[in-house]
Design a protein around this motif. Structure first.
Motif, short mmCIF file in Angstrom:
data_model
loop_
_atom_site.label_atom_id
_atom_site.label_comp_id
_atom_site.label_asym_id
_atom_site.label_seq_id
_atom_site.Cartn_x
_atom_site.Cartn_y
_atom_site.Cartn_z
N MET A 135 3.38 28.92 -5.37
CA MET A 135 2.18 28.47 -6.16
C MET A 135 1.06 27.87 -5.28
N VAL A 136 -0.04 28.22 -5.69
CA VAL A 136 -1.39 28.23 -5.10
C VAL A 136 -1.67 26.93 -4.66
N SER A 137 -1.35 25.81 -5.26
CA SER A 137 -1.38 24.40 -4.85
C SER A 137 -0.50 23.98 -3.65
N SER A 138 0.66 24.71 -3.34
CA SER A 138 1.53 24.53 -2.27
C SER A 138 0.94 25.22 -0.82
N ASP A 139 -0.31 25.78 -0.74
CA ASP A 139 -0.79 26.41 0.43
C ASP A 139 -0.36 25.63 1.49
N PRO A 140 0.07 25.87 2.75
CA PRO A 140 0.27 24.72 3.83
C PRO A 140 -0.87 24.34 4.56
N VAL A 141 -1.92 25.25 4.43
CA VAL A 141 -3.36 24.80 4.96
C VAL A 141 -3.90 23.65 4.33
N ARG A 142 -3.82 23.83 2.79
CA ARG A 142 -4.44 22.91 2.12
C ARG A 142 -3.64 21.67 2.07
N LEU A 143 -2.30 21.50 2.09
CA LEU A 143 -1.37 20.56 2.21
C LEU A 143 -1.50 19.78 3.46
N GLU A 144 -1.88 20.34 4.64
CA GLU A 144 -2.00 19.96 5.82
C GLU A 144 -3.55 19.09 6.01
N LEU A 145 -4.44 19.78 5.08
CA LEU A 145 -5.78 19.02 5.17
C LEU A 145 -5.92 17.82 4.30
N HIS A 146 -5.03 18.03 3.10
CA HIS A 146 -5.07 16.63 2.21
C HIS A 146 -4.40 15.55 2.90
N SER A 147 -3.30 16.08 3.85
CA SER A 147 -2.28 14.92 4.38
C SER A 147 -3.26 14.34 5.28
N PHE A 149 -10.84 25.20 1.39
CA PHE A 149 -10.08 24.24 0.78
C PHE A 149 -11.00 22.75 0.91
N ALA A 150 -12.08 22.71 1.42
CA ALA A 150 -12.91 21.45 1.52
C ALA A 150 -13.96 21.20 0.66
N THR A 151 -13.57 21.54 -0.68
CA THR A 151 -14.29 21.10 -1.85
C THR A 151 -13.55 20.39 -2.79
N GLU A 152 -14.09 19.67 -3.75
CA GLU A 152 -13.51 19.18 -4.73
C GLU A 152 -13.09 20.26 -5.88
N ALA A 153 -13.93 21.24 -5.97
CA ALA A 153 -13.68 22.30 -6.68
C ALA A 153 -12.32 23.02 -6.70
N ASP A 154 -11.97 23.19 -5.26
CA ASP A 154 -10.84 23.73 -4.74
C ASP A 154 -9.72 22.69 -5.19
N PHE A 155 -9.85 21.43 -5.15
CA PHE A 155 -8.96 20.42 -5.13
C PHE A 155 -8.65 20.47 -6.78
N LEU A 156 -9.80 20.63 -7.47
CA LEU A 156 -9.33 20.56 -8.99
C LEU A 156 -8.80 21.71 -9.26
N ASP A 157 -8.82 22.98 -8.98
CA ASP A 157 -8.22 24.12 -9.33
C ASP A 157 -6.77 23.85 -8.80
N ALA A 158 -6.61 23.53 -7.56
CA ALA A 158 -5.13 23.34 -7.42
C ALA A 158 -4.45 22.37 -8.05
N LEU A 159 -4.98 21.28 -8.45
CA LEU A 159 -4.16 20.33 -9.14
C LEU A 159 -4.02 20.96 -10.94
N THR A 160 -5.02 21.75 -11.42
CA THR A 160 -4.78 22.33 -12.61
C THR A 160 -3.84 23.37 -12.70
#
Length: 979
Positions: A1-13, A43-54
């Motif tokens: 699933m796109v929201s589980s990308d490990p780099v995105r997860l590490e960034l948000h952590s 992954f450093a934008t709110e737009a990416d965050f919103l897409d991942a959440l959606t």
């Protein structure tokens, strides 16, 4: 699933870790941390965050990261960045504002992570100097983050961990700053529910306290070895950790080498000694098997390290480099004496050591039950030793934990050496999934008895009456109780194998509590054991009984109360699990365990940590205080006592019952001897529930602060304790402290009274007082209604009248009561608002509700006027449980001005400033209904003139306080008030 990308997860952590104390602009934080993380720029934008959440669901890793942090921000009681109340949408809106995210992102977060609307701890407190803040503790926090992470790994939901974080903050912030130059000794009390997770709370408090600088922790772990050992293991397993336990020794040298959870790696581990990670170690002064022992030549183990010898230990340069010491000590005179002696031997100045004393089950043994006002009075033994500790350790903080707080709040506040919670009293909220007293009763239920069933009645679902034999001190139901134990065991095994949620039941127990005497335990054990082997559980006779019990009890209850867990379609489907249940219970030929102090009984131990236990437990005191009986499903209770605290602690059937809540059964005696009288034990627990809930409600009501201080302080709590059952006092007589409630102000609230007299003279007197008021009512009924949330519009008919304020006061001042002191605080309020310095009421509307059926009317005087009467029974030793109906009290509150418009013309026509409402109910008790003549005449001495009132919402009195007290302070020999 796109929201589980490990780099995105590490960034948000990384981003959320940087927002531990407050929300910050999200895109700026993402951009900042992305510079340090290869591949994170996209992954450093709110737009990416919103897409991942959606594209996420509620259990995805990214959502879980944000759930943890959002819940933390939601729950924190006091934050610098928001003035909104915690656990509200308004607080969440402030979070989104500070994150600077768009409305569409906020909406998706709300849909995935809604605000969890749960109760917060209720705090009654003196003023305190704030010192414990997330900002001040962040750099030194080690044991609390570890404990928090452990709870999350163990399956605690985010809101439960956030709730614990908030509740423990409320405790620690009220302790003294361990680095302060001036010594202060805070004393407090934390009130939970029986078997509801109090240990988790004080484990969290200890973790935060040692992180903050407290360096000696003394846990008073009950009066019994088994409770002390259970507490020691919990702290070792969840807080202290493997490295601090071993201290360089081999694994097999641990005192937990034979513990299955040690071998499975369930004890927390830090990877290496905390002192090697920039933190500090915790030195255990007690072990699982050994209570505190005199250190003799090893007294150095209690010496505290000082990096700067010329500075006191509490100086931060010393304090945060020193190891902590922790001990779990039994409340025993000899053991505590050894500790006092050893502390007096160490070279470290005792005045410099920040100490935390946690007193588990603080209302047992710890209190001084001697009247110190008598000549040559001496403190009771345990209290004397606790007093010595507090006296010799001026930086010691005392926090008591209990589910039965009445004895603690009755302690004399003037006794400086005692443990009255002078600084704070914190009532913990009822946790999710907890099964408490209310879950076995139908308190406040409006469902008629003949309409109650397994689905809508807790009593019908979980409670079974025990019928005591007339010929012997035994119950013919005992075989049925054993059958239920076997049947529920089979149901658990069935669920283990067939339920998709995969519940696992390590323990399955039945508790028999009918005596505290070890001789009777021995006799009962033999009788139960013989009955067990004669029950035929492996043959057709036993199966026939189980089939009938399944069809008449288990199946109909579980069908409507299983909460989604699987239920067999018939006994035939369950039958093949009966043999497995029988084997688990008696495969070692010992189906019964006796838990008492009889050392000759080989079965006198129940170590739930070392092995699965599927047994019938027989016990008394050892199983009545603090000790958790794991897997308890069937309870057989016949033991009476005359104080609520002791009886409540016997309620071992309270607790968490995940996966088998529908299987829990309480077999309880409704007719048990207590001295010269017979008592109803089920009724007693209901009365205790009412006492407890009333106490918690009152605490919540007055847990507010004014500009000049708190609404009430802990010293003013005793008057909030109520007693619903005359023979069942809140706690033992030698723990009662006499404090008088002078006035209770209830503007706009509905107050109903239940303690009416019983003597013919008093009842006749009251009827004659009310008769002139009733004679002025308009007998043509009027319909009044109010739209009650959740129930819709509710209407009733009533005869209506009006009475001047002074005339009403004259009547109620002349009324007679069974216990006048219970009405006196309300009477004083009526006096104040009627002719006090600031009069707040002009008149009262009088309503006499009519019954739906018109077949009951009586005369109250010599006229031909007739009034509807109500049948009510005195169910709690001369007290009525309920008088009026919800729609009647709602109309009264609307007329008094505390509820919004009803939309009903008749109700609204009565609304006026400075107007109160009285509802009057002529009551005939069931046993007297036959005395009513055909024409409605009835002797005045058989009528109970019951009533309730709602004072004007504006009738707050001469200031904004709701209570006035008179508290007896023994040091002054006079009354103190908060007036």
């Amino acid at each position: 699933m796109v929201s589980s990308d490990p780099v995105r997860l590490e960034l948000h952590s990384e981003v959320l870790a940087d927002m531990l104390s407050r929300p910050k602009k999200l895109e700026r934080a993402l951009d900042y941390h992305a510079e340090e993380l290869p591949g994170a720029e996209k992954f450093a934008t709110e737009a990416d965050f919103l897409d991942a959440l959606t594209s996420s669901n509620a259990t995805d890793q990214l959502v879980e990261l944000w759930r943890k942090r959002l819940t933390d921000w939601d729950f924190k009681a006091v934050v610098e960045w928001s003035d909104e109340k915690p656990r509200t949408s308004a607080r969440r809106s402030d979070v989104y504002r500070l994150l600077a995210i768009k409305p569409e992102t906020s909406a998706v977060l709300d849909s995935l992570i809604p605000v969890y609307d749960s109760a917060a701890p209720v705090v009654i407190s003196e003023k305190f100097i704030p010192w414990y803040t997330p900002q001040s503790q962040r750099a030194r926090s080690f044991y609390w983050p570890s404990y928090r992470s452990l709870l999350m790994r163990n399956g605690w939901p985010a809101h439960a961990v956030a709730g614990l974080d908030d509740a423990t903050d409320r405790v620690v912030e009220r302790l003294a700053d361990p680095t302060a130059d001036a010594a202060y000794q805070a004393k407090g009390l934390v009130v939970g529910y029986v078997q509801s997770g109090k240990t988790a709370n004080f484990t969290g408090v200890i973790a935060k306290a040692v992180d903050s600088g407290y360096r000696l922790v003394i846990v008073l772990g009950g009066t019994l070895n088994m409770l002390r050992e259970q507490t020691q293991r919990r702290l070792d397993m969840e807080l202290i950790g493997r490295e601090n336990i071993l201290r360089g020794a081999n694994e097999f040298e641990s005192d937990y080498a034979d513990d299955p959870d040690w071998g499975k790696g369930k004890f927390v581990s830090f990877g290496e000694m905390p002192s090697l990670q920039g933190a500090f170690d915790i030195v255990r002064m007690t072990t699982r098997d050994d209570d505190y022992k005199s250190l003799l030549q090893g007294i150095m183990a209690l010496e505290f390290e000082k990096r700067e010898p010329n500075l006191p230990l509490y100086n931060p340069k010393n304090l945060h480099k020193s190891n902590a010491r922790l001990m779990v000590v039994k409340k025993n005179k000899t053991v505590l004496g050894k500790l006092v002696t050893d502390l007096n031997k160490i070279k470290t100045d005792l005045r410099e050591i920040p100490v935390l004393i946690i007193d588990d089950e603080s209302d047992e043994a710890s209190l001084n039950t001697t009247n110190m006002g008598k000549p040559n009075a001496e403190r009771t033994a345990i209290n004397l030793k606790i007093s010595e500790l507090l006296r010799m350790l001026p930086r010691a903080q005392y926090v008591g934990y209990t589910a039965t707080p009445f004895a603690n709040v009755f302690v004399d506040p003037a006794d400086a050496e005692d443990i009255f919670p002078k600084d704070f009293l914190i009532s913990l909220p009822r946790p999710d999934g907890y099964m408490g007293v209310r879950d076995f009763h139908d308190i406040d239920s409006e469902i008629p008895l003949d309409e109650q069933n397994f689905e809508n009645s807790n009593e019908k679902a979980h409670v079974r009456d025990l019928a005591v034999s007339e010929d012997s001190d035994d119950t013919p139901d005992l075989q049925c109780v054993l059958d239920m134990f076997v049947l529920t065991a089979a149901m658990k095994i069935y669920r283990e194998e067939n339920d998709p949620r995969g519940p696992s039941f390590k323990h399955h127990t039945m508790l028999i509590n009918e005596s505290r005497l070890t001789e009777e335990h021995r006799e009962l054990s033999g009788r139960i054991t013989q009955m067990w082997w004669n029950s035929g559980y492996t043959g057709p006779a036993g199966h026939d009984r189980l089939r009938e019990l399944f069809d008449t009890d288990i199946a109909p209850v579980s069908t409507v109360r299983a909460e989604g867990y699987v239920v067999p379609r018939s006994f035939d489907e369950l039958q093949r699990y009966v043999g497995a249940a029988f084997q688990r219970i008696s495969g070692d030929d010992r189906p019964v365990l006796v838990i008492n102090s009889d050392k000759e009984l080989e079965t006198s131990a129940a170590d739930f940590d070392k092995r699965p236990i599927w047994k019938i437990l027989i016990g008394g005191q050892k199983l009545s205080r603090g000790f958790t009986v794991e897997g308890l499903t069937v309870s057989y209770f016949r033991r009476a006592t005359n104080n609520a605290s002791t009886m409540m602690q016997m309620g071992r059937w309270f607790g968490f019952r995940r996966g088998y809540r529908d299987l829990v059964r309480l077999y309880v005696s409704r007719r048990e001897s207590l001295g010269a009288k017979e008592v109803d034990l089920y009724e007693a627990f209901e009365a205790i529930c009412l006492d407890e809930e009333r106490f918690r409600e009152e605490l919540k009501k007055y847990a507010t602060f004014h500009d000049d201080g708190p609404e009430i302080t802990p010293a003013q709590v005793p008057p909030l304790v109520s007693q619903h059952l005359a023979w069942l006092r809140p706690t033992s007589a030698n723990k009662m402290y006499n404090t008088e409630l002078v006035e209770m102000r209830t503007p706009g609230e509905w107050k109903e009274f239940y303690d009416y007299p019983k003597t013919a003279m008093d009842l006749r007197h009251n009827t004659k007082l009310w008769a002139p008021v009733m004679a002025r009512l308009d007998l043509t009924p009027t319909v009044y209604s109010y739209d009650i949330p959740g129930s819709g519009p509710r209407a009733f008919e009533a005869c209506t009248g009006q009475i001047a304020a002074r005339e009403l006061l004259e009547i109620v001042e002349s009324l007679r009561w069974r216990v006048p002191s219970r009405f006196e605080p309300h009477l004083e309020y009526l006096r104040q608002i009627t002719h006090g310095a600031d009069r707040r009421v002009d008149d009262w509307i009088v309503l006499a509700p009519r019954r739906v059926r018109r077949d009951r009317s009586i005369a109250l005087d010599d006229s031909d006027r007739r009034y509807d009467w109500w049948e009510r029974r005195r169910t709690r030793d001369s007290m009525f449980s309920r008088i009026g109906e919800p729609q009647q009290s709602a109309v009264a509150r609307r007329i008094a001005g505390s509820l919004p418009s009803s939309g009903d013309q008749n109700t609204e026509s009565l609304v006026a400033d400075r107007r109160g409402v009285i509802l009057v109910y002529p009551i005939i008790e069931p046993e007297n209904s036959s005395a009513i003549a055909d024409n409605g005449d009835v002797p005045a001495e058989l009528v109970v003139m019951a009533f309730g009132f709602a004072a004007p919402a504006s009738a707050t009195g001469y200031d904004d306080r709701l209570l006035r007290f008179r508290t007896i302070d023994s040091s002054r020999g006079s009354a103190l008030t908060n007036a």
